[in-house]
Write a protein that holds these residues in place. Structure first.
Motif, PDB file in Angstrom:
ATOM      1  N   LEU A  11       8.997  -8.077 -10.177  1.00 44.79           N
ATOM      2  CA  LEU A  11       9.130  -6.737  -9.486  1.00 44.79           C
ATOM      3  C   LEU A  11       8.768  -5.570 -10.161  1.00 44.79           C
ATOM      4  CD1 LEU A  11       9.292  -5.273  -6.498  1.00 44.79           C
ATOM      5  CD2 LEU A  11      11.701  -5.188  -6.876  1.00 44.79           C
ATOM      6  N   LEU A  12       7.676  -4.998 -10.116  1.00 47.82           N
ATOM      7  CA  LEU A  12       7.246  -3.836 -10.773  1.00 47.82           C
ATOM      8  C   LEU A  12       7.416  -2.639  -9.645  1.00 47.82           C
ATOM      9  CD1 LEU A  12       6.162  -2.253 -13.158  1.00 47.82           C
ATOM     10  CD2 LEU A  12       3.831  -2.769 -12.507  1.00 47.82           C
ATOM     11  N   THR A  13       8.421  -1.811  -9.998  1.00 54.40           N
ATOM     12  CA  THR A  13       8.570  -0.591  -9.062  1.00 54.40           C
ATOM     13  C   THR A  13       8.203   0.754 -10.023  1.00 54.40           C
ATOM     14  OG1 THR A  13      10.839  -0.378  -9.843  1.00 54.40           O
ATOM     15  CG2 THR A  13      10.527  -1.831  -7.861  1.00 54.40           C
ATOM     16  N   THR A  14       8.172   1.552  -9.073  1.00 56.06           N
ATOM     17  CA  THR A  14       7.899   3.074  -9.513  1.00 56.06           C
ATOM     18  C   THR A  14       8.967   3.455 -10.954  1.00 56.06           C
ATOM     19  OG1 THR A  14       7.141   4.038  -7.604  1.00 56.06           O
ATOM     20  CG2 THR A  14       7.252   5.579  -9.504  1.00 56.06           C
ATOM     21  N   LEU A  45       0.973  -1.182  -0.010  1.00 57.26           N
ATOM     22  CA  LEU A  45      -0.039   0.084   0.078  1.00 57.26           C
ATOM     23  C   LEU A  45       0.823   1.270  -0.024  1.00 57.26           C
ATOM     24  CD1 LEU A  45      -2.692  -0.924   2.697  1.00 57.26           C
ATOM     25  CD2 LEU A  45      -2.848  -1.190   0.120  1.00 57.26           C
ATOM     26  N   LYS A  46       2.049   1.204   0.675  1.00 60.86           N
ATOM     27  CA  LYS A  46       2.947   2.381   0.448  1.00 60.86           C
ATOM     28  C   LYS A  46       4.363   2.037  -0.279  1.00 60.86           C
ATOM     29  CE  LYS A  46       1.525   3.567   5.140  1.00 60.86           C
ATOM     30  NZ  LYS A  46       1.896   3.743   6.694  1.00 60.86           N
ATOM     31  N   GLY A  47       4.697   3.082  -0.671  1.00 62.95           N
ATOM     32  CA  GLY A  47       6.074   2.991  -1.428  1.00 62.95           C
ATOM     33  C   GLY A  47       7.327   3.430  -0.772  1.00 62.95           C
ATOM     34  N   GLY A  48       8.156   3.871  -1.425  1.00 59.82           N
ATOM     35  CA  GLY A  48       9.466   4.574  -0.670  1.00 59.82           C
ATOM     36  C   GLY A  48      10.634   3.461   0.007  1.00 59.82           C
ATOM     37  N   GLU A  49      10.534   2.523  -0.751  1.00 59.91           N
ATOM     38  CA  GLU A  49      11.402   1.380  -0.026  1.00 59.91           C
ATOM     39  C   GLU A  49      12.798   1.438  -0.129  1.00 59.91           C
ATOM     40  OE1 GLU A  49       9.934  -0.531   2.104  1.00 59.91           O
ATOM     41  OE2 GLU A  49       7.627  -0.282   1.338  1.00 59.91           O
ATOM     42  N   LEU A  94       9.010   1.959 -18.360  1.00 58.07           N
ATOM     43  CA  LEU A  94       7.753   1.318 -19.588  1.00 58.07           C
ATOM     44  C   LEU A  94       7.043   2.384 -20.219  1.00 58.07           C
ATOM     45  CD1 LEU A  94       6.050  -1.797 -17.828  1.00 58.07           C
ATOM     46  CD2 LEU A  94       7.039  -1.765 -20.264  1.00 58.07           C
ATOM     47  N   ARG A  95       6.652   3.592 -19.471  1.00 57.93           N
ATOM     48  CA  ARG A  95       5.900   4.461 -19.941  1.00 57.93           C
ATOM     49  C   ARG A  95       6.627   5.156 -20.925  1.00 57.93           C
ATOM     50  NH1 ARG A  95       3.333   8.584 -15.999  1.00 57.93           N
ATOM     51  NH2 ARG A  95       2.945   9.674 -17.911  1.00 57.93           N
ATOM     52  N   GLY A  96       8.023   5.494 -20.787  1.00 58.17           N
ATOM     53  CA  GLY A  96       8.922   6.148 -21.784  1.00 58.17           C
ATOM     54  C   GLY A  96       9.194   5.268 -23.213  1.00 58.17           C
ATOM     55  N   GLN A  97       9.221   3.887 -22.656  1.00 57.90           N
ATOM     56  CA  GLN A  97       9.393   3.104 -24.055  1.00 57.90           C
ATOM     57  C   GLN A  97       8.270   3.102 -24.907  1.00 57.90           C
ATOM     58  OE1 GLN A  97      10.462  -0.680 -22.205  1.00 57.90           O
ATOM     59  NE2 GLN A  97      12.468  -0.072 -21.833  1.00 57.90           N
ATOM     60  N   ASP A 154       0.023   3.528  -9.871  1.00 56.60           N
ATOM     61  CA  ASP A 154      -0.219   4.966 -10.003  1.00 56.60           C
ATOM     62  C   ASP A 154       0.494   5.271 -11.200  1.00 56.60           C
ATOM     63  OD1 ASP A 154      -2.101   6.652  -9.206  1.00 56.60           O
ATOM     64  OD2 ASP A 154      -0.962   7.334  -7.421  1.00 56.60           O
ATOM     65  N   GLU A 155       1.699   4.995 -11.346  1.00 54.43           N
ATOM     66  CA  GLU A 155       2.815   5.388 -12.504  1.00 54.43           C
ATOM     67  C   GLU A 155       2.311   4.826 -13.881  1.00 54.43           C
ATOM     68  OE1 GLU A 155       6.069   7.362 -14.480  1.00 54.43           O
ATOM     69  OE2 GLU A 155       5.126   7.526 -12.447  1.00 54.43           O
ATOM     70  N   ILE A 156       1.719   3.564 -13.756  1.00 56.01           N
ATOM     71  CA  ILE A 156       1.215   2.805 -15.118  1.00 56.01           C
ATOM     72  C   ILE A 156      -0.120   3.365 -15.362  1.00 56.01           C
ATOM     73  CG2 ILE A 156       0.205   0.845 -15.743  1.00 56.01           C
ATOM     74  CD1 ILE A 156       3.016   0.668 -15.920  1.00 56.01           C
ATOM     75  N   ARG A 157      -0.770   3.843 -14.236  1.00 57.65           N
ATOM     76  CA  ARG A 157      -2.525   4.116 -14.465  1.00 57.65           C
ATOM     77  C   ARG A 157      -2.365   5.797 -14.822  1.00 57.65           C
ATOM     78  NH1 ARG A 157      -4.926   7.632 -11.013  1.00 57.65           N
ATOM     79  NH2 ARG A 157      -7.029   7.562 -10.982  1.00 57.65           N
TER      80      ARG A 157
END
Length: 479
Positions: free
Chosen positions: A174-177, A100-104, A183-186, A131-134
């Motif tokens: 593992l899908l990180t931010t 639920l949280k990021g910043g690991e 992926l968005r850039g590509q 959120d980044e994908i969405r």
């Protein structure tokens, strides 16, 4: 949650003072957002929260024997999942572990990566990555021109849309931010040149981030875009050089979600190659029924590039000739033939006339007040077709002439009209789709201007019958 990120909505839900409100809020946000990412899934709330081995949510998709499901386990952070060794413990079911949280920190991420090495097809991700994908994105600068006509936001990044639709069902690893941003850039190439090169990188990335079938489908979508942009149709031949297990996916049918994303985008881009081989390859992954199922997404788009190379292979059941009524201000006298979708059907537009073609016989409603033909008027226009039946209506009698041999049918009709004193008209004729034995029969009705078959006949054949036989009285462009 309009204009609100998933991250902020989750943070708000986690701020609830009551435990039940917190759980209810978190799950409500996630069920809404997962459905927004992938409308094809149904999401069940199990009633558990942050449980060791009972999932919080269960996603299902498909029907009958093809129904599939995937569990979603919620954790407060990747650190919590790492400490609990959840990746290894839950690996057998290939679930989604969603933090639920990021910043690991890097140590937590490295530990999860090591666990994933032996964890099969588990997907570990967090809310910021989704959120980044969405999130929506701006139109790439390379496309802010006449290269793309009237793109809707949905069309602006077809590959990213496919990733969004696929990540919860087919993601792994593992899908990180950072990975999501990559992926968005590509998927969105800032210039036409970088767009082409990044499509190749996109294929490599999705192979590591998605399960087998899903990865192959995303790679295929990237390949279709790459071929379209470069005009290098040699890639079509290279697609034969794959494992037999992947051949059906690479050269098989596109799914409805793939069609909705890819077709409008490719057809709207004026810089996609016009090579008929490319559009024939794309059309081989589509049927007329599939085209009709996404007709709402194709309204107002010129389909000529796609239809012309595939009209001999796509099958339809009915075609009807009609007068063309164009919107106010349009040039109805234009001699240019074009294909488009109207009234959820494929339409061939030819100046003042149009032909509606459909794979569903119920879709075309016709008038029945058009005059029958005279044999002398249609005899010549029937010559190119394999005539198998003629109905002759006289003032006092009706005669049905049938035969497998076209010459016999012609001879019998001429004999009847010459020997029987009656004013014969022809309300309908029957035409075989080809000269091959058992070829489908097409009934061409002059009162309705409709050509109908009980079995699939090529779009081209039905269109020819509609224009050249039923439209024998009119001058229509054949180009």
């Amino acid at each position: 949650m309009i204009n609100e990120t998933m991250r902020s909505a989750i943070q708000e839900a986690l701020g609830a003072h009551n435990g039940d409100d917190l759980i209810r809020g978190v799950k409500s946000v996630l069920m809404h957002e997962i459905a927004a990412l992938d409308p094809s899934v149904k999401i069940e709330n199990t009633g558990y929260f942050n449980h060791t081995f009972v999932p919080d949510l269960v996603m299902t998709w498909g029907e009958g024997a093809r129904k599939q499901e995937r569990d979603v386990f919620l954790r407060f952070s990747l650190r919590a999942a790492s400490v609990g060794r959840d990746v290894q413990a839950l690996a057998q079911g290939s679930p989604v572990l969603l933090a639920l949280k990021g910043g690991e920190d890097s140590d937590d991420i490295s530990h999860v990566r090591r666990e994933l090495a032996d964890a099969g097809e588990v997907l570990v991700t967090d809310v910021p990555a989704l959120d980044e994908i969405r999130s929506s994105e701006a139109l790439p600068s390379s496309l802010e021109s006449d290269d793309v006509a009237e793109l809707t936001p949905r069309d602006r990044s077809p590959l990213l849309n496919l990733v969004r639709n696929s990540v919860m069902r087919g993601g792994r690893g593992l899908l990180t931010t950072e990975t999501a941003h990559e992926l968005r850039g590509q998927a969105r190439g800032r210039t036409r040149e970088t767009e082409i090169s990044e499509l190749q990188e996109f294929g490599t990335t999705v192979r590591s981030l998605f399960r087998g079938d899903m990865a192959t489908r995303l790679e295929r979508a990237a390949q279709l875009m790459q071929m379209g942009l470069t005009g290098d149709v040699s890639l079509i031949e290279q697609s034969h050089m794959v494992d037999a297990s992947e051949n059906d996916l690479i050269r098989g049918r596109l799914s409805e979600s793939e069609l909705r994303v890819m077709l409008p985008y490719l057809l709207r881009r004026n810089d996609i190659t016009g090579d008929p081989r490319y559009w024939r390859h794309l059309g081989s992954m589509v049927t007329l029924e599939m085209l009709e199922s996404i007709s709402g997404d194709l309204q107002g788009i010129d389909l000529t590039r796609l239809v012309e190379p595939n009209k001999d292979s796509w099958l339809a059941l009915r075609a009807a000739l009609s007068y063309n009524v164009e919107p106010s201000g349009s040039n109805v006298d234009s001699p240019v033939r074009r294909w488009e979708i109207r009234a959820r059907m494929l339409n061939l537009i030819m100046g003042q006339y149009r032909v509606m073609v459909t794979a569903d016989r119920r879709r075309i409603r016709t008038r029945e007040d058009n005059p029958p033909a005279r044999w002398a008027d249609i005899e010549e226009c029937l010559q190119p077709f394999h005539l198998t039946g003629v109905t002759l209506d006289g003032l006092v009698r009706r005669v049905q002439v049938t035969g497998e041999n076209q010459a016999d049918v012609y001879r019998d009709v001429q004999s009847i009209t010459a020997s029987i004193r009656d004013d014969f008209h022809v309300p309908r004729v029957e035409i075989a789709a080809s000269e091959h034995e058992g070829a489908p029969r097409v009934s061409a009705d002059f009162s309705t201007w409709a050509a109908t078959s009980d079995n699939g006949v090529s779009v081209e054949k039905l269109t020819q019958i509609a224009t050249k036989v039923l439209g024998y009285r009119f001058e229509m462009s054949s180009d």
